[in-house]
Design a protein around this motif. Structure first.
Motif, mmCIF file in Angstrom:
data_model
loop_
_atom_site.group_PDB
_atom_site.id
_atom_site.type_symbol
_atom_site.label_atom_id
_atom_site.label_comp_id
_atom_site.label_asym_id
_atom_site.label_seq_id
_atom_site.Cartn_x
_atom_site.Cartn_y
_atom_site.Cartn_z
ATOM 1 N N LEU A 57 0.871 -1.170 0.000
ATOM 2 C CA LEU A 57 0.000 0.000 0.000
ATOM 3 C C LEU A 57 0.911 1.224 0.000
ATOM 4 O O LEU A 57 1.612 1.480 0.967
ATOM 5 N N ARG A 58 0.925 1.944 -1.131
ATOM 6 C CA ARG A 58 1.869 3.063 -1.304
ATOM 7 C C ARG A 58 1.092 4.363 -1.508
ATOM 8 O O ARG A 58 0.196 4.437 -2.341
ATOM 9 N N GLY A 59 1.475 5.394 -0.731
ATOM 10 C CA GLY A 59 0.872 6.719 -0.901
ATOM 11 C C GLY A 59 1.106 7.221 -2.307
ATOM 12 O O GLY A 59 2.207 7.072 -2.837
ATOM 13 N N ASN A 60 0.080 7.808 -2.921
ATOM 14 C CA ASN A 60 0.234 8.216 -4.319
ATOM 15 C C ASN A 60 -0.030 9.708 -4.542
ATOM 16 O O ASN A 60 -0.435 10.111 -5.622
ATOM 17 N N THR A 61 0.233 10.520 -3.526
ATOM 18 C CA THR A 61 0.108 11.961 -3.704
ATOM 19 C C THR A 61 1.415 12.640 -3.298
ATOM 20 O O THR A 61 2.261 12.032 -2.648
ATOM 21 N N LYS A 62 1.544 13.900 -3.660
ATOM 22 C CA LYS A 62 2.753 14.662 -3.351
ATOM 23 C C LYS A 62 3.025 14.692 -1.844
ATOM 24 O O LYS A 62 4.162 14.616 -1.400
ATOM 25 N N ASN A 63 1.970 14.779 -1.047
ATOM 26 C CA ASN A 63 2.110 14.879 0.407
ATOM 27 C C ASN A 63 2.078 13.528 1.117
ATOM 28 O O ASN A 63 2.107 13.483 2.342
ATOM 29 N N ASN A 64 1.959 12.454 0.364
ATOM 30 C CA ASN A 64 1.846 11.138 0.999
ATOM 31 C C ASN A 64 2.723 10.133 0.261
ATOM 32 O O ASN A 64 2.336 9.588 -0.758
ATOM 33 N N SER A 65 3.895 9.877 0.801
ATOM 34 C CA SER A 65 4.793 8.889 0.201
ATOM 35 C C SER A 65 4.934 7.666 1.111
ATOM 36 O O SER A 65 5.894 6.913 0.985
ATOM 37 N N ALA A 66 3.978 7.485 2.009
ATOM 38 C CA ALA A 66 4.033 6.361 2.952
ATOM 39 C C ALA A 66 3.971 5.028 2.211
ATOM 40 O O ALA A 66 3.385 4.918 1.132
ATOM 41 N N LEU A 67 4.584 4.027 2.803
ATOM 42 C CA LEU A 67 4.565 2.676 2.248
ATOM 43 C C LEU A 67 4.277 1.687 3.368
ATOM 44 O O LEU A 67 4.946 1.694 4.399
ATOM 45 N N TYR A 68 3.254 0.854 3.162
ATOM 46 C CA TYR A 68 2.899 -0.203 4.106
ATOM 47 C C TYR A 68 2.951 -1.520 3.346
ATOM 48 O O TYR A 68 2.484 -1.594 2.211
ATOM 49 N N THR A 69 3.518 -2.542 3.951
ATOM 50 C CA THR A 69 3.600 -3.846 3.293
ATOM 51 C C THR A 69 3.107 -4.942 4.226
ATOM 52 O O THR A 69 3.129 -4.799 5.449
ATOM 53 N N ALA A 70 2.672 -6.018 3.620
ATOM 54 C CA ALA A 70 2.238 -7.195 4.368
ATOM 55 C C ALA A 70 2.385 -8.401 3.456
ATOM 56 O O ALA A 70 2.576 -8.271 2.246
ATOM 57 N N GLU A 71 2.297 -9.565 4.036
ATOM 58 C CA GLU A 71 2.304 -10.819 3.285
ATOM 59 C C GLU A 71 1.145 -11.659 3.793
ATOM 60 O O GLU A 71 0.858 -11.667 4.989
ATOM 61 N N THR A 72 0.492 -12.361 2.877
ATOM 62 C CA THR A 72 -0.633 -13.188 3.298
ATOM 63 C C THR A 72 -0.138 -14.376 4.114
ATOM 64 O O THR A 72 0.974 -14.869 3.907
ATOM 65 N N ASN A 73 -0.978 -14.838 5.019
ATOM 66 C CA ASN A 73 -0.645 -16.023 5.798
ATOM 67 C C ASN A 73 -1.058 -17.279 5.021
ATOM 68 O O ASN A 73 -1.465 -17.187 3.858
ATOM 69 N N GLU A 74 -0.976 -18.439 5.645
ATOM 70 C CA GLU A 74 -1.277 -19.699 4.949
ATOM 71 C C GLU A 74 -2.737 -19.802 4.529
ATOM 72 O O GLU A 74 -3.095 -20.641 3.711
ATOM 73 N N ARG A 75 -3.595 -18.944 5.033
ATOM 74 C CA ARG A 75 -5.012 -18.952 4.641
ATOM 75 C C ARG A 75 -5.338 -17.827 3.659
ATOM 76 O O ARG A 75 -6.487 -17.620 3.309
ATOM 77 N N GLY A 76 -4.330 -17.046 3.275
ATOM 78 C CA GLY A 76 -4.546 -15.969 2.315
ATOM 79 C C GLY A 76 -4.941 -14.639 2.933
ATOM 80 O O GLY A 76 -5.237 -13.693 2.226
ATOM 81 N N ALA A 77 -4.939 -14.540 4.257
ATOM 82 C CA ALA A 77 -5.357 -13.308 4.935
ATOM 83 C C ALA A 77 -4.159 -12.407 5.217
ATOM 84 O O ALA A 77 -3.039 -12.879 5.381
ATOM 85 N N TYR A 78 -4.424 -11.108 5.269
ATOM 86 C CA TYR A 78 -3.390 -10.139 5.644
ATOM 87 C C TYR A 78 -4.036 -8.995 6.417
ATOM 88 O O TYR A 78 -5.238 -8.760 6.328
ATOM 89 N N ASP A 79 -3.219 -8.287 7.177
ATOM 90 C CA ASP A 79 -3.648 -7.119 7.944
ATOM 91 C C ASP A 79 -2.599 -6.024 7.799
ATOM 92 O O ASP A 79 -1.407 -6.299 7.889
ATOM 93 N N ILE A 80 -3.062 -4.816 7.600
ATOM 94 C CA ILE A 80 -2.181 -3.652 7.634
ATOM 95 C C ILE A 80 -2.792 -2.700 8.663
ATOM 96 O O ILE A 80 -3.802 -2.051 8.389
ATOM 97 N N PRO A 81 -2.211 -2.637 9.851
ATOM 98 C CA PRO A 81 -2.760 -1.764 10.890
ATOM 99 C C PRO A 81 -2.189 -0.353 10.815
ATOM 100 O O PRO A 81 -1.143 -0.126 10.202
#
Length: 126
Positions: A57-81
């Motif tokens: 999940l990557r910020g796509n504006t001039k004021n938002n360059s944040a990057l959040y990453t995750a990987e799915t677990n063995e059931r295909g679920a992920y969380d980005i808090p």
């Protein structure tokens, strides 16, 4: 019937609850929960083969360059808090599968849930 003193105690406890404000201050952060499935792979194959998708999940504006990453677990679920409010591009990828990409808006104090299916790339081996 309750004694008069005990009745007053119950009333004294109930009145502050009736007029109390919000229970907690809002965090200003969002959450994203998701599930990734694969069009060509059953749930059992995912679990046994430990196939995981990468979520970005990557910020796509001039004021938002944040990057959040995750990987799915063995059931295909992920969380980005704890995602800062703003506009983002969500990319989900896995070996042998076409990437999924979508622009998303994460408002303050919002919980996003997303289910996605990745399609097998043409000519890719299982």
């Amino acid at each position: 019937m309750l004694p008069r003193k005990l009745q007053f105690s119950y009333l004294a406890l109930a009145i502050p609850m009736l007029f109390a404000g919000p229970p907690a201050i809002q965090s200003g952060r969002g959450l994203m929960h998701g599930y990734v499935a694969f069009e060509d792979i059953s749930y059992n194959e995912v679990t046994q083969g430990a196939i995981h998708a990468k979520v970005e999940l990557r910020g796509n504006t001039k004021n938002n360059s944040a990057l959040y990453t995750a990987e799915t677990n063995e059931r295909g679920a992920y969380d980005i808090p704890s995602i800062g409010a703003g506009e983002y591009t969500l990319t989900i990828s896995a070996p042998g599968h076409a990437s999924y990409r979508i622009d998303v808006l994460i408002p303050s104090d919002f919980e996003c849930r997303l289910a996605t299916m990745l399609r097998k790339k043409s000519g890719a081996r299982p």
